[in-house]
Design an enzyme around this catalytic site. Structure first.
Site, PDB file in Angstrom:
ATOM      1  CG  ASP A   7      -1.751   1.050   1.165  1.00 34.44           C
ATOM      2  OD1 ASP A   7      -2.410   1.534   0.375  1.00 34.44           O
ATOM      3  OD2 ASP A   7      -2.131   1.842   2.255  1.00 34.44           O
ATOM      4  CG  ASP A   9      -1.866   7.341   0.181  1.00 35.54           C
ATOM      5  OD1 ASP A   9      -1.059   8.171  -0.131  1.00 35.54           O
ATOM      6  OD2 ASP A   9      -2.862   7.154  -0.745  1.00 35.54           O
TER       7      ASP A   9
END
Length: 234
Positions: A7, A9
């Protein structure tokens, strides 16, 4: 090659690029500052709570891409990348990425943030492969519509399976993968891989990871404890 999925953010970044992009647009006058900031903050709060309507959010966040010519968008984005994103890269991210490169893994970022914002961030991190929410681009302009399934929650699994098929890879490449995330929204994909790792996890994911005995790490320091991670220690 084994697949290492990240991922973006609040995982590889110590912050949220999507939310920061909205704030940046308000600061440079690309949008109505008061209205856009309020809605941007509201959508981010929904994301954190796990209640985000991704389609409503995309309609909102794609509008600046529609309203401004591409050269201006690129100029704003370059300033944003240097001033906001480069300092946001988590201190331990480079060490974790290097560890997987040394192991011969294929690195992939999978993110709900749209590709206009995230493709150059992936390049900045030296990661070739990116799955992101895709705004439709036609006849030299963004249309404001989605070009594919949003890369969000269960949509990440759908997009990953499609990507593997397009590459001629077996679907069990996903099952055998490692996936790093901070967010409750990524629990579906974390549960679908062999090695889920919670990174600077939000409270909901932290509790879930503790209950299931998943490894938990932080990238907010300068280095990753590779031995601890390799051993799968929480």
């Amino acid at each position: 090659m084994p697949l290492a999925i990240f991922d973006l953010d609040n995982t590889l970044l110590a912050g949220d690029s999507d939310h920061a992009w909205g704030r940046f647009l308000a600061e440079v006058g690309a949008v109505d500052a008061a209205t856009y900031t309020r809605l941007n903050d509201d959508f981010y709060a929904q994301y954190v709570a796990g209640t985000l309507d991704i389609y409503a959010f995309c309609r909102f966040v794609f509008q600046p891409l529609v309203q401004h010519p591409l050269p201006q968008l690129h100029l704003w984005r370059e300033t944003f990348l240097q001033d906001r994103i480069r300092p946001m890269i988590a201190p331990g991210a480079s060490d974790l990425l290097a560890w997987h490169r040394e192991a011969g893994d294929t690195l992939l970022i999978i993110t709900a943030t749209n590709s206009f914002v995230t493709r150059p961030i992936a390049d900045m991190l030296g990661i070739e492969h990116l799955l992101a929410t895709e705004p439709e681009f036609r006849d030299g302009r963004y249309t404001g519509e989605l070009a594919a399934t949003p890369c969000f929650q269960e949509g990440k699994i759908e997009r990953l399976r499609q990507w593997l098929r397009e590459r001629g890879e077996p679907e069990d490449a996903m099952v055998e993968a490692t996936f790093y995330s901070d967010s409750r929204n990524d629990i579906p994909l974390l549960e679908a891989v062999r090695r889920p790792v919670a990174v600077d996890a939000d409270p909901a994911l932290a509790a879930h990871a503790e209950r299931l005995g998943w490894p938990r790490i932080s990238l907010r320091g300068t280095a990753v404890d590779r031995d601890r991670l390799a051993a799968g220690s929480p």
